[in-house]
Design an enzyme around this catalytic site. Structure first.
Site, PDB file in Angstrom:
ATOM      1  N   HIS A 140       0.818  -1.216   0.000  1.00  0.00           N
ATOM      2  CA  HIS A 140       0.000   0.000   0.000  1.00  0.00           C
ATOM      3  C   HIS A 140       0.845   1.257   0.000  1.00  0.00           C
ATOM      4  CE1 HIS A 140      -4.010  -1.919   1.031  1.00  0.00           C
ATOM      5  NE2 HIS A 140      -4.051  -1.371  -0.162  1.00  0.00           N
TER       6      HIS A 140
ATOM      7  N   GLU B 232       0.934 -11.263 -22.983  1.00  0.00           N
ATOM      8  CA  GLU B 232       1.746 -11.277 -21.759  1.00  0.00           C
ATOM      9  C   GLU B 232       2.546 -12.562 -21.675  1.00  0.00           C
ATOM     10  OE1 GLU B 232      -0.759  -9.578 -18.349  1.00  0.00           O
ATOM     11  OE2 GLU B 232      -2.155 -10.867 -19.400  1.00  0.00           O
TER      12      GLU B 232
ATOM     13  N   ASP C  93       3.986  -9.034 -17.012  1.00  0.00           N
ATOM     14  CA  ASP C  93       3.985 -10.498 -17.107  1.00  0.00           C
ATOM     15  C   ASP C  93       4.857 -10.989 -18.263  1.00  0.00           C
ATOM     16  OD1 ASP C  93       2.496 -11.684 -14.973  1.00  0.00           O
ATOM     17  OD2 ASP C  93       0.733 -10.667 -15.764  1.00  0.00           O
TER      18      ASP C  93
ATOM     19  N   CYS D 180       0.399  -1.733 -21.969  1.00  0.00           N
ATOM     20  CA  CYS D 180      -0.243  -1.322 -20.722  1.00  0.00           C
ATOM     21  C   CYS D 180       0.513  -1.795 -19.492  1.00  0.00           C
ATOM     22  CB  CYS D 180      -1.692  -1.797 -20.678  1.00  0.00           C
ATOM     23  SG  CYS D 180      -1.860  -3.573 -20.698  1.00  0.00           S
TER      24      CYS D 180
HETATM   25  C1  PEP Z   1       1.022  -6.771 -17.226  1.00  0.00           C
HETATM   26  O1  PEP Z   1       1.190  -7.950 -16.932  1.00  0.00           O
HETATM   27  O2  PEP Z   1       1.912  -6.047 -17.731  1.00  0.00           O
HETATM   28  C2  PEP Z   1      -0.282  -6.132 -16.996  1.00  0.00           C
HETATM   29  C3  PEP Z   1      -0.540  -4.924 -17.454  1.00  0.00           C
HETATM   30  O3  PEP Z   1      -1.188  -6.784 -16.223  1.00  0.00           O
HETATM   31  P1  PEP Z   1      -1.051  -6.921 -14.623  1.00  0.00           P
HETATM   32  O4  PEP Z   1       0.075  -6.041 -14.163  1.00  0.00           O
HETATM   33  O5  PEP Z   1      -2.354  -6.534 -14.064  1.00  0.00           O
HETATM   34  O6  PEP Z   1      -0.742  -8.384 -14.471  1.00  0.00           O
HETATM   35 MG    MG Z   2      -0.477  -9.182 -16.409  1.00  0.00          MG
END
Ligand code: PEP
Ligand code: MG
Length: 557
Positions: free
Chosen positions: A190, A417, A441, A488
């Site tokens: 957090h 990913e 990921d 992302c």
């Molecule tokens: C990622 O894996 O880069 C992603 C955007 O998803 P998360 O971080 O939620 O696993």
């Molecule tokens: Mg991910």
């Protein structure tokens, strides 16, 4: 010489890209554990003291939440609920009945809960610090002493602590706290989440920061994840120049994302709840590139209803009329287990029934989510795109896009990913309307390094040329099929890497809203041809560090 420099650098996980300098002020260590001496008051009197103390702490946490607002309010309200959790109350009462003091009963009952949370690991494991803080506050109240808190040395300072309680982070006086360094806590603690939200320069998990002395001068470089002790005048000046450049980027006009030659690169926000939309829009987000729906339901034992979901998605979409909003269906498993989707024990949950695999195994839940999304779409003016997490095969792509279209979702895509889907992106993008690369990921799976494990954190670097090569595969596949390729993962929030990603074929970038200003400024420095050259320089390197410096050199040519 090199040795001296290395010994002046303490490493941790940087949150955001800021840099700051100032004298250290240390947070007091938690009070010592209460002794197990028998109570002299009797169980009833102890129970009355504990009930009063717990209620007072819960009300104080709620009041702090109200004052702080935003994500902090949710965290503090969750802590207030922890304080008054009926199971914990039973555990405390059982200890009081055995003749323990209120202080010891609270300490011991909370400690047993903490151990259970820590054993769960991941997101829940990182909530252990929140539970410790509640226990400390109740015990301090029982002892009649103030709860441990943020020091006030009377001048601005770099706060050094073991870990910060949400109650402390939420109300930090940002005129006084120049930066934050914690010896514990990971990137999803957090402290990290709230530091990111408030744009506090922060480094978490810097284990050697325990040796920092009160009052000593340090530079905290979150972008590099390094605390520099005994800084030289030249280092202090460089840090100040960088801080000034960031401040200038933050106050620059909120233009749409674009390169120096006018090539458009939409800059989008990563969000975990609809409430984040207001800040994202204020920081110039052109839409949402990743809405993590699982964040809405992390503490639910039962699958959310269609109504609950429709309400949340409608609220989100309504904040972005006419704009693109990419919603990801539930990504449950590994670091983000959902009780109603992941119930089996797995040795390696990151390689288990997670993401789209878990949804497929509980297809009703996926169908309900698509129903809620289609209904929210019909009720609002946003341009809704829906994607599935952890897609590993062409067949999974067909499965998801087919189902989504059956429910009336107009734009259905996949997250890339898993290396297999990057390598087959040319075939996946024949069917999927778009791809969004999750670099967190993708890096974890490419380098075989658990993204939550500190001991392999050096492998978790999206600058690694193996990761960049996979991204190029997806960029090329997007161009060949005329399909958009977004990014992302956290990589999009690194300004120089953002330029590289565009050079590799990314057509939009999505990030924590606080990173938008830096990325916007970095993109404006280069044309698309330059971005491609910078990307080629990074791709030609042998490792992540050399890729980063090759890109830096190419960018300043
Ligand atoms: C990622 O894996 O880069 C992603 C955007 O998803 P998360 O971080 O939620 O696993
Ligand atoms: Mg991910």
């Amino acid at each position: 010489m090199t040795e001296q420099i290395v010994s002046r650098e303490l490493r941790g996980v940087g949150i955001g890209l800021g840099v700051a300098q100032g004298p250290v002020a240390r947070m007091a260590e938690p009070a010592p554990a209460p002794s197990d001496a028998p109570s002299t008051l009797g169980a009833d009197e102890e129970q009355a003291r504990v009930t009063d103390a717990v209620a007072a702490v819960a009300r104080e946490l709620e009041a702090r939440g109200l004052q702080a607002g935003g994500a902090a309010q949710e965290v503090l309200e969750a802590q207030a609920m922890m304080a008054e959790d009926p199971t914990l109350a039973d555990e405390i009462a059982a200890r009081l009945a055995q003749g323990k003091t209120g202080e010891f009963a609270v300490f011991d009952a909370f400690a047993s809960f903490r151990d259970q949370l820590t054993a769960m690991g991941g997101y829940l494991g990182e909530r252990a610090a929140d539970l410790d803080d509640v226990a400390q506050r109740v015990i301090a109240r029982l002892r009649g002493v103030p709860a441990p808190g943020v020091p006030d040395p009377g001048h601005p300072f770099v706060l050094v602590a073991k870990d910060l309680a949400p109650a402390d982070t939420a109300l930090l006086d940002l005129d006084k706290v120049l930066a934050l360094v914690t010896t514990e806590g990971g990137p999803t603690s957090h402290t990290a989440i709230l530091a990111r939200e408030k744009s506090i320069v922060a480094i978490v998990g810097a284990t050697s920061a325990t040796g920092l002395r009160e009052g000593e001068m340090v530079i905290v470089d979150a972008a590099a994840g390094v605390v520099t002790t005994e800084p030289t005048a030249a280092e202090l000046e460089r840090a100040q120049n960088r801080a000034d450049a960031r401040a200038a980027a933050a106050s620059a006009p909120l233009t749409d994302g674009a390169l120096a030659d006018g090539t458009k690169v939409p800059l989008l926000a990563n969000l975990g709840n609809p409430e984040g939309a207001t800040d994202a829009v204020a920081l110039g987000a052109e839409g949402v590139g990743l809405f993590r729906t699982e964040f809405l339901f992390l503490s639910s034992n039962q699958a959310p209803t269609v109504e609950q979901q429709r309400e949340a998605y409608t609220k989100l979409l309504a904040a972005f009329p006419g704009k693109k909003v990419v919603v990801r269906v539930l990504d449950a498993g590994a670091d983000k287990p959902l009780a109603f989707l992941n119930d089996a024990h797995e040795e390696n949950p990151a390689l288990g029934l997670r993401g789209i695999r878990a949804l497929r195994a509980s297809e009703d839940i996926l169908r309900e989510q698509l129903t809620a999304l289609a209904e929210a779409d019909a009720a609002t003016e946003a341009d809704l795109w829906v994607m599935a997490p952890m897609i590993a095969t062409v067949e999974e792509t067909h499965y998801f896009t087919g189902l989504a279209r059956d429910y009336g979702i107009k734009t259905a895509g996949v997250m890339v990913e898993v290396p297999s889907s990057a390598l087959l992106a040319d075939r996946i993008l024949v069917d999927a309307d778009f791809a969004s690369i999750g670099t967190n990921d993708l890096t974890q799976y490419t380098l075989a390094a658990d993204r939550l494990l500190g001991s392999v954190a050096s492998f978790q670097d999206p600058w690694h040329p193996a990761v960049l090569r996979l991204i190029r595969e997806v960029g090329d596949a997007g161009a060949a099929n005329g399909k958009p390729v977004g990014i992302c993962g956290e990589a999009a929030a690194d300004p120089l890497l953002a330029v590289v990603l565009v050079g590799l074929g990314a057509t939009s970038l999505s990030m924590a809203p606080t990173a938008l200003a830096d990325v916007r400024a970095a993109l404006l420095q280069h044309t698309i041809a330059e971005a491609r050259d910078i990307a080629s320089a990074a791709l030609a390197a042998n490792d992540a560090a050399s890729a980063r410096s090759a890109a830096q050199q190419a960018a300043t040519r």
